[in-house]
Scaffold this motif. Structure first.
Motif, PDB file in Angstrom:
ATOM      1  N   VAL A 100       0.832  -1.206   0.000  1.00 14.84           N
ATOM      2  CA  VAL A 100       0.000   0.000   0.000  1.00 14.84           C
ATOM      3  C   VAL A 100       0.868   1.257   0.000  1.00 14.84           C
ATOM      4  CG1 VAL A 100      -1.617   1.367   1.387  1.00 14.84           C
ATOM      5  CG2 VAL A 100      -2.025  -1.073   1.052  1.00 14.84           C
ATOM      6  N   GLU A 101       1.931   1.250   0.790  1.00 14.39           N
ATOM      7  CA  GLU A 101       2.816   2.409   0.855  1.00 14.39           C
ATOM      8  C   GLU A 101       3.527   2.626  -0.475  1.00 14.39           C
ATOM      9  OE1 GLU A 101       4.631   5.790   2.238  1.00 14.39           O
ATOM     10  OE2 GLU A 101       2.886   4.676   2.958  1.00 14.39           O
ATOM     11  N   LEU A 102       3.949   1.536  -1.107  1.00 13.04           N
ATOM     12  CA  LEU A 102       4.601   1.657  -2.409  1.00 13.04           C
ATOM     13  C   LEU A 102       3.663   2.278  -3.438  1.00 13.04           C
ATOM     14  CD1 LEU A 102       6.906  -0.730  -4.269  1.00 13.04           C
ATOM     15  CD2 LEU A 102       4.750  -0.148  -5.364  1.00 13.04           C
ATOM     16  N   VAL A 103       2.415   1.819  -3.471  1.00 13.22           N
ATOM     17  CA  VAL A 103       1.447   2.351  -4.435  1.00 13.22           C
ATOM     18  C   VAL A 103       1.124   3.804  -4.119  1.00 13.22           C
ATOM     19  CG1 VAL A 103      -0.860   2.104  -5.409  1.00 13.22           C
ATOM     20  CG2 VAL A 103       0.480   0.070  -4.872  1.00 13.22           C
ATOM     21  N   ASN A 104       1.008   4.138  -2.849  1.00 16.23           N
ATOM     22  CA  ASN A 104       0.732   5.512  -2.446  1.00 16.23           C
ATOM     23  C   ASN A 104       1.831   6.448  -2.942  1.00 16.23           C
ATOM     24  OD1 ASN A 104      -0.622   7.624  -1.110  1.00 16.23           O
ATOM     25  ND2 ASN A 104       0.602   7.346   0.729  1.00 16.23           N
ATOM     26  N   ILE A 105       3.083   6.034  -2.756  1.00 16.71           N
ATOM     27  CA  ILE A 105       4.213   6.846  -3.202  1.00 16.71           C
ATOM     28  C   ILE A 105       4.238   6.929  -4.726  1.00 16.71           C
ATOM     29  CG2 ILE A 105       6.737   6.952  -3.338  1.00 16.71           C
ATOM     30  CD1 ILE A 105       6.765   5.621  -0.541  1.00 16.71           C
ATOM     31  N   THR A 106       4.036   5.793  -5.382  1.00 14.56           N
ATOM     32  CA  THR A 106       4.091   5.743  -6.840  1.00 14.56           C
ATOM     33  C   THR A 106       3.042   6.633  -7.487  1.00 14.56           C
ATOM     34  OG1 THR A 106       4.963   3.477  -6.814  1.00 14.56           O
ATOM     35  CG2 THR A 106       3.948   4.232  -8.861  1.00 14.56           C
ATOM     36  N   VAL A 107       1.780   6.466  -7.091  1.00 14.54           N
ATOM     37  CA  VAL A 107       0.689   7.226  -7.711  1.00 14.54           C
ATOM     38  C   VAL A 107       0.770   8.709  -7.349  1.00 14.54           C
ATOM     39  CG1 VAL A 107      -1.812   7.534  -7.826  1.00 14.54           C
ATOM     40  CG2 VAL A 107      -0.843   5.234  -7.856  1.00 14.54           C
TER      41      VAL A 107
END
Length: 199
Positions: free
Chosen positions: A111-118
């Motif tokens: 979730v943190e990776l996707v939050n940072i990516t998007v």
């Protein structure tokens, strides 16, 4: 098919915008982890939902997905899809460890990776086209691929009948991790972007 919906020039411009956004996301992740994270040049396709199921992934494949809403000057939904194996690799990348961790920690890392990516992705695009684009809090779902996309489509029935696939690979310590980011735009969002870019 993609060429029936948008011109090659529009897709090329869109690929460059996405490439810049992806580069910004990779830089943000690299700074967070203090390790070099690369993202490949994106593959972009615009397909109908039926084409997605027949050419990209079977409806009954179980995946981890993280969903984020885009709001502000443009509206849409980002759906990040990762297989179970890719989730494992992404979690290890985020944790910078090969040690076994709990499912809760894996999910949190994803979730943190996707939050940072998007968020990084949209921040770069916002500056490029001088628009205010913000995201909602991400939430994770584990389900069959078809069920994930269908639920997004049903809950946002006023959205476009086509779906944009932004296919990227993360590269970490020489290992490539294949993931896909899907974007379901509200009608007119991409047309507005193309007008801003002059295509």
């Amino acid at each position: 098919m993609m060429e029936d919906t948008y011109t090659h020039l529009q897709i090329d411009c869109l690929r460059e915008v996405v490439n810049i956004g992806g580069g910004n996301a990779a830089t943000s992740l690299s700074r967070l982890l203090n390790k070099r994270i690369d993202m490949t040049v994106p593959i972009i396709e615009v397909l109908s939902y039926e084409e997605v199921y027949t050419s990209i992934m079977a409806e009954d494949k179980v995946v981890n997905s993280v969903i984020m809403n885009m709001m502000g000057d443009g509206e849409g939904i980002f759906v990040f899809i990762a297989s179970m194996d890719a989730t494992e690799s992404l979690a290890k990348m985020m944790m910078q460890s090969d040690e076994e961790v709990s499912d809760e920690i894996k999910n949190s890392a994803l979730v943190e990776l996707v939050n940072i990516t998007v968020s990084s992705f949209l921040n770069a695009i916002s500056k490029m086209i001088d628009a205010n684009l913000i995201t909602s809090i991400p939430f994770k779902i584990t389900d069959m691929f078809g069920a994930v996309l269908s639920s997004v489509y049903m809950e946002t029935e006023y959205f476009d009948e086509n779906i944009m696939i932004i296919k990227n690979e993360f590269s970490y310590n020489g290992n490539r991790i294949e993931t896909s980011l899907y974007f379901v735009p509200r009608p007119g969002v991409l047309e507005k972007l193309f007008k801003t870019l002059g295509v």
